[in-house]
Design a protein around this motif. Sequence first.
Motif, PDB file in Angstrom:
ATOM      1  N   ASN A  77       0.823  -1.213   0.000  1.00 21.41           N
ATOM      2  CA  ASN A  77       0.000   0.000   0.000  1.00 21.41           C
ATOM      3  C   ASN A  77       0.857   1.263   0.000  1.00 21.41           C
ATOM      4  OD1 ASN A  77      -2.500  -1.308  -0.032  1.00 21.41           O
ATOM      5  ND2 ASN A  77      -2.573  -1.462   2.198  1.00 21.41           N
ATOM      6  N   LEU A  78       1.903   1.274   0.798  1.00 20.80           N
ATOM      7  CA  LEU A  78       2.781   2.439   0.831  1.00 20.80           C
ATOM      8  C   LEU A  78       3.453   2.646  -0.527  1.00 20.80           C
ATOM      9  CD1 LEU A  78       4.401   2.044   4.366  1.00 20.80           C
ATOM     10  CD2 LEU A  78       2.807   3.832   3.645  1.00 20.80           C
ATOM     11  N   GLN A  79       3.894   1.546  -1.137  1.00 17.83           N
ATOM     12  CA  GLN A  79       4.518   1.667  -2.457  1.00 17.83           C
ATOM     13  C   GLN A  79       3.505   2.173  -3.482  1.00 17.83           C
ATOM     14  OE1 GLN A  79       7.953   1.014  -3.421  1.00 17.83           O
ATOM     15  NE2 GLN A  79       7.059   2.255  -5.058  1.00 17.83           N
ATOM     16  N   ALA A  80       2.274   1.706  -3.387  1.00 21.47           N
ATOM     17  CA  ALA A  80       1.233   2.154  -4.321  1.00 21.47           C
ATOM     18  C   ALA A  80       0.960   3.650  -4.168  1.00 21.47           C
ATOM     19  CB  ALA A  80      -0.053   1.358  -4.099  1.00 21.47           C
ATOM     20  N   ILE A  81       0.988   4.138  -2.929  1.00 22.23           N
ATOM     21  CA  ILE A  81       0.788   5.573  -2.695  1.00 22.23           C
ATOM     22  C   ILE A  81       1.937   6.372  -3.316  1.00 22.23           C
ATOM     23  CG2 ILE A  81       0.717   7.357  -0.914  1.00 22.23           C
ATOM     24  CD1 ILE A  81      -0.772   5.307   0.867  1.00 22.23           C
ATOM     25  N   ILE A  82       3.148   5.913  -3.099  1.00 22.96           N
ATOM     26  CA  ILE A  82       4.316   6.580  -3.688  1.00 22.96           C
ATOM     27  C   ILE A  82       4.210   6.606  -5.207  1.00 22.96           C
ATOM     28  CG2 ILE A  82       6.819   6.389  -4.033  1.00 22.96           C
ATOM     29  CD1 ILE A  82       6.896   5.143  -1.154  1.00 22.96           C
ATOM     30  N   ASP A  83       3.845   5.457  -5.791  1.00 27.27           N
ATOM     31  CA  ASP A  83       3.719   5.372  -7.250  1.00 27.27           C
ATOM     32  C   ASP A  83       2.634   6.313  -7.771  1.00 27.27           C
ATOM     33  OD1 ASP A  83       5.698   3.455  -7.259  1.00 27.27           O
ATOM     34  OD2 ASP A  83       4.312   1.750  -7.387  1.00 27.27           O
ATOM     35  N   ALA A  84       1.516   6.385  -7.047  1.00 29.93           N
ATOM     36  CA  ALA A  84       0.400   7.225  -7.498  1.00 29.93           C
ATOM     37  C   ALA A  84       0.762   8.709  -7.438  1.00 29.93           C
ATOM     38  CB  ALA A  84      -0.834   6.956  -6.634  1.00 29.93           C
ATOM     39  N   VAL A  85       1.486   9.099  -6.408  1.00 26.90           N
ATOM     40  CA  VAL A  85       1.905  10.503  -6.299  1.00 26.90           C
ATOM     41  C   VAL A  85       2.826  10.855  -7.464  1.00 26.90           C
ATOM     42  CG1 VAL A  85       3.203  12.171  -4.919  1.00 26.90           C
ATOM     43  CG2 VAL A  85       1.623  10.580  -3.801  1.00 26.90           C
ATOM     44  N   ARG A  86       3.747   9.956  -7.770  1.00 28.03           N
ATOM     45  CA  ARG A  86       4.678  10.210  -8.867  1.00 28.03           C
ATOM     46  C   ARG A  86       3.987  10.181 -10.222  1.00 28.03           C
ATOM     47  NH1 ARG A  86      10.078   6.915  -6.715  1.00 28.03           N
ATOM     48  NH2 ARG A  86      11.018   8.741  -5.690  1.00 28.03           N
ATOM     49  N   GLN A  87       2.994   9.329 -10.351  1.00 33.16           N
ATOM     50  CA  GLN A  87       2.253   9.294 -11.608  1.00 33.16           C
ATOM     51  C   GLN A  87       1.467  10.581 -11.815  1.00 33.16           C
ATOM     52  OE1 GLN A  87      -0.422   5.982 -11.987  1.00 33.16           O
ATOM     53  NE2 GLN A  87      -0.882   6.400 -14.126  1.00 33.16           N
ATOM     54  N   LYS A  88       0.916  11.109 -10.737  1.00 29.60           N
ATOM     55  CA  LYS A  88       0.159  12.356 -10.818  1.00 29.60           C
ATOM     56  C   LYS A  88       1.067  13.514 -11.217  1.00 29.60           C
ATOM     57  CE  LYS A  88      -3.497  14.986 -10.035  1.00 29.60           C
ATOM     58  NZ  LYS A  88      -4.787  14.857 -10.739  1.00 29.60           N
ATOM     59  N   ASN A  89       2.247  13.560 -10.595  1.00 30.11           N
ATOM     60  CA  ASN A  89       3.214  14.615 -10.908  1.00 30.11           C
ATOM     61  C   ASN A  89       4.622  14.105 -10.607  1.00 30.11           C
ATOM     62  OD1 ASN A  89       4.775  16.865 -11.271  1.00 30.11           O
ATOM     63  ND2 ASN A  89       3.696  18.138  -9.796  1.00 30.11           N
ATOM     64  N   PRO A  90       5.380  13.745 -11.631  1.00 26.15           N
ATOM     65  CA  PRO A  90       6.731  13.209 -11.415  1.00 26.15           C
ATOM     66  C   PRO A  90       7.658  14.172 -10.692  1.00 26.15           C
ATOM     67  CG  PRO A  90       6.002  12.828 -13.673  1.00 26.15           C
ATOM     68  CD  PRO A  90       5.003  13.760 -13.060  1.00 26.15           C
ATOM     69  N   ASN A  91       7.319  15.448 -10.678  1.00 24.66           N
ATOM     70  CA  ASN A  91       8.176  16.438 -10.033  1.00 24.66           C
ATOM     71  C   ASN A  91       7.880  16.622  -8.547  1.00 24.66           C
ATOM     72  OD1 ASN A  91       9.582  17.112 -12.435  1.00 24.66           O
ATOM     73  ND2 ASN A  91       7.884  18.420 -13.073  1.00 24.66           N
ATOM     74  N   THR A  92       6.822  15.992  -8.054  1.00 23.67           N
ATOM     75  CA  THR A  92       6.514  16.085  -6.629  1.00 23.67           C
ATOM     76  C   THR A  92       7.601  15.386  -5.812  1.00 23.67           C
ATOM     77  OG1 THR A  92       4.126  16.152  -6.993  1.00 23.67           O
ATOM     78  CG2 THR A  92       4.866  15.465  -4.818  1.00 23.67           C
ATOM     79  N   LYS A  93       8.095  16.079  -4.814  1.00 25.49           N
ATOM     80  CA  LYS A  93       9.110  15.512  -3.933  1.00 25.49           C
ATOM     81  C   LYS A  93       8.409  14.825  -2.767  1.00 25.49           C
ATOM     82  CE  LYS A  93      12.280  19.229  -5.182  1.00 25.49           C
ATOM     83  NZ  LYS A  93      13.012  20.431  -4.696  1.00 25.49           N
ATOM     84  N   ILE A  94       8.736  13.567  -2.541  1.00 27.20           N
ATOM     85  CA  ILE A  94       8.085  12.761  -1.508  1.00 27.20           C
ATOM     86  C   ILE A  94       9.046  12.536  -0.346  1.00 27.20           C
ATOM     87  CG2 ILE A  94       6.907  10.589  -0.998  1.00 27.20           C
ATOM     88  CD1 ILE A  94       6.376  10.334  -4.026  1.00 27.20           C
ATOM     89  N   ILE A  95       8.542  12.727   0.869  1.00 34.31           N
ATOM     90  CA  ILE A  95       9.297  12.423   2.088  1.00 34.31           C
ATOM     91  C   ILE A  95       8.519  11.354   2.856  1.00 34.31           C
ATOM     92  CG2 ILE A  95      10.174  13.315   4.286  1.00 34.31           C
ATOM     93  CD1 ILE A  95      10.401  16.051   2.968  1.00 34.31           C
ATOM     94  N   LEU A  96       9.207  10.323   3.318  1.00 34.08           N
ATOM     95  CA  LEU A  96       8.576   9.229   4.057  1.00 34.08           C
ATOM     96  C   LEU A  96       8.922   9.344   5.534  1.00 34.08           C
ATOM     97  CD1 LEU A  96       6.934   6.573   3.753  1.00 34.08           C
ATOM     98  CD2 LEU A  96       9.121   5.389   3.479  1.00 34.08           C
TER      99      LEU A  96
END
Length: 230
Positions: free
Chosen positions: A135-154
């Motif tokens: 689920n966490l990986q799916a959330i990360i993938d979805a955020v990047r798919q929406k906008n590849p330039n979004t910076k994600i912090i875990l």
Amino acid sequence: MHTLLKLCYFFSLFLLLSCGGKSTQKPDDPSNESVDSPTEEISKEDSKTIIFFGDSLTAGLGLDPQEAFPAVIQDTLNSLGMNYTVINSGLSGETTASGRNRLDWVLNQKADIFILELGANDGLRGIPLAETRTNLQAIIDAVRQKNPNTKIILTGMQIPPNMGQDYTSEFRKIFPDLAEKNTLPLIPFLLEGVAGNPELNQEDGIHPTIEGQKIVADNVWAVLEDVVRE
């Protein structure tokens, strides 16, 4: 003494969150989100947006939303003259599965930085580790798919050993493993310096007080600062 306090914290955390806590919010109802004036704030074209996506720890359960650590981060950004708008998209009781289901609605908002704080409720409920990781990986993938330039912090989390030492250890490893796999900045333990300290937690022994929220904000800022300054 510090070790004893942490054990007491973790035991209290298990008892409260495994029973759903005192929140009356419905996990899958986006209208219950604590959001800091999104309509007004994200309309500023020259402002960048930080979304905090998490559970009751992010939402600031038991406090005014303006006292939760995302709001403290907003104050820090303002004091430094950084043109960022913070959106608190925390929802009490959230699991990685319900967060995954809610994500599309949240991503209708602009996200320059996305801070992912989920997983504690999974661990307390004994959800299979593979499911939490997926689920966490799916959330990360979805955020990047929406906008590849979004910076994600875990953000990393820890749980008490009620599910067994193996489960507890493997749960803790999920976060650094995913951070390494996806090349993400990691906040090792969101509640570092707060967990187990009764003076920094509310009566439930779990959710930080106003002073505790400031320490949590420091933990977040220690990683976030480099990202916003890039």
